[in-house]
Design a protein around this motif. Structure first.
Motif, short mmCIF file in Angstrom:
data_model
loop_
_atom_site.label_atom_id
_atom_site.label_comp_id
_atom_site.label_asym_id
_atom_site.label_seq_id
_atom_site.Cartn_x
_atom_site.Cartn_y
_atom_site.Cartn_z
N HIS A 92 0.50 -1.32 -0.16
CA HIS A 92 -0.21 0.05 -0.14
C HIS A 92 1.13 1.37 -0.42
N GLU A 93 1.78 1.27 0.64
CA GLU A 93 2.66 2.20 0.89
C GLU A 93 3.19 2.85 -0.44
N VAL A 94 3.88 2.42 -1.45
CA VAL A 94 4.44 1.96 -2.28
C VAL A 94 3.67 2.63 -3.41
N VAL A 95 2.39 2.68 -3.85
CA VAL A 95 1.02 2.39 -4.46
C VAL A 95 1.17 3.71 -3.78
N GLN A 96 0.47 4.27 -2.68
CA GLN A 96 -0.09 5.47 -2.22
C GLN A 96 1.01 6.67 -2.63
N THR A 97 2.42 6.00 -2.39
CA THR A 97 3.59 7.19 -2.95
C THR A 97 3.14 7.45 -4.52
N LEU A 98 2.76 6.23 -5.05
CA LEU A 98 2.41 7.09 -6.85
C LEU A 98 1.78 8.33 -7.00
N SER A 99 0.66 7.45 -6.47
CA SER A 99 -0.70 8.25 -6.38
C SER A 99 -0.68 9.54 -6.51
N ARG A 100 0.75 10.03 -5.32
CA ARG A 100 0.95 11.96 -5.54
C ARG A 100 1.25 12.25 -6.20
N GLU A 101 1.53 11.58 -6.91
CA GLU A 101 2.15 11.97 -8.43
C GLU A 101 1.54 11.34 -9.59
N GLY A 102 0.70 11.46 -9.86
CA GLY A 102 -0.16 10.89 -11.05
C GLY A 102 -0.61 9.79 -10.86
N ALA A 103 -1.99 9.09 -11.55
CA ALA A 103 -2.52 8.65 -12.08
C ALA A 103 -1.85 7.23 -11.85
N VAL A 104 -2.23 5.99 -11.03
CA VAL A 104 -1.94 5.09 -10.39
C VAL A 104 -2.68 3.58 -10.71
N LEU A 105 -2.82 2.12 -11.00
CA LEU A 105 -3.73 1.20 -11.10
C LEU A 105 -3.27 0.68 -10.64
#
Length: 291
Positions: A92-105
């Motif tokens: 979750h932490e990896v996904v959440q980190t990417l979500s702050r910078e743009g669209a993440v699936l």
């Protein structure tokens, strides 16, 4: 044939941009492994002279020890709640980190491939689906909306006597009167909750958001209140403040109900399109579709 020492663990799909590559620098995921982007292979990087190259898709990956994530070991690990909680938190932490910078699936927990080549093949096979979902998610965030009905009023004390009554009612009659009053109040709260849900539906239509309905929470997850609505909404980022303000006003005049808004979250609820409705089953007796 020698077994691989490492497997490719995939967290999510993103656009292969400089911003995304910067976002994963120094990030560690499951088993404290370094995270990177694994971009798809394309025949051409640019479509015309001087034109900006189209964004490629990329898996967000790390390389994990095969002996920790092979099929047999993984099955045992999934029965170890402490191990599973740690993996889920890191994922979750990896996904959440990417979500702050743009669209993440986001992809499901423990999505694994034998190596990078197999992962790229899987990315290529599902490219159209992934690209369509990324397009849907761009400049949007997931928000959770829950609707609760408050607990019944405490039954301590004796119910008030109606005016003009002769004498004091027996404890039994007073208790029954109080319970009836509680029941009527509870019915009012359910009607108010239905009204609040209808207002939320109207609001959602106005903002043009996508919605996923989740099962209402029960037991300890809901606390002393009763959870009657547990939805996720995909809200355009530029409408977030208006969306939250409108929700805050939904139940201000409705007794016994409460609305809780949480977010923004990575769009787990919208990672994949909903499954198509199942076709009606044929009735074995030949009388038409089964219901």
């Amino acid at each position: 044939m020698t077994a691989p020492a490492h497997l490719t663990y995939v967290y999510a799909v993103v656009l292969d941009t400089e911003r995304a590559r910067t976002a994963v620098e120094g990030v560690h995921g499951v088993s404290d492994t370094a995270v990177s982007l694994l971009a798809e292979e394309t025949a051409e990087e640019v479509s015309a002279e001087g034109a900006e190259p189209p964004h490629r898709l990329a898996f967000v990956v790390s390389r994990v020890a095969a002996d920790e994530f092979d099929e047999g070991t993984l099955k045992a690990h999934f029965e170890d709640m402490d191990w599973l909680e740690g993996i889920a938190r890191a994922h979750h932490e990896v996904v959440q980190t990417l979500s702050r910078e743009g669209a993440v699936l986001p992809l499901r927990l423990a999505t694994l491939y034998e190596d990078d080549r197999r992962a790229r093949e899987a990315l290529a096979v599902q490219r159209d689906l992934f690209a369509a979902r990324i397009a849907l998610l761009r400049d949007r965030s997931e928000w959770g909306v829950k609707l609760y009905i408050g607990p019944p009023e405490p039954t301590e004390g004796r119910a008030a006597e109606p005016r003009g009554s002769a004498g004091t009612a027996s404890p039994g009659k007073a208790y029954l009167r109080h319970r009836r009053a509680q029941h009527h109040a509870r019915e009012d709260h359910y009607r108010n909750a239905q009204e609040a849900a209808q207002r939320i539906d109207t609001l959602v239509a106005r903002f043009g958001t996508h919605r996923v309905r989740h099962p209402a929470q029960r037991g300890a997850l809901a606390g002393p209140e009763e959870n009657v609505l547990n939805d996720a909404y995909l809200v355009p980022d530029d409408l977030t403040e208006d969306f939250r303000a409108a929700l805050a006003a939904v139940a201000t005049d409705l007794d016994g109900v409460r609305i809780e808004v949480t977010g923004p979250w990575a769009p787990y609820s919208f990672a994949m399109p909903p499954p198509p409705p199942e076709p009606p089953r044929e009735d074995p007796a030949g009388d038409g579709p089964a219901r």
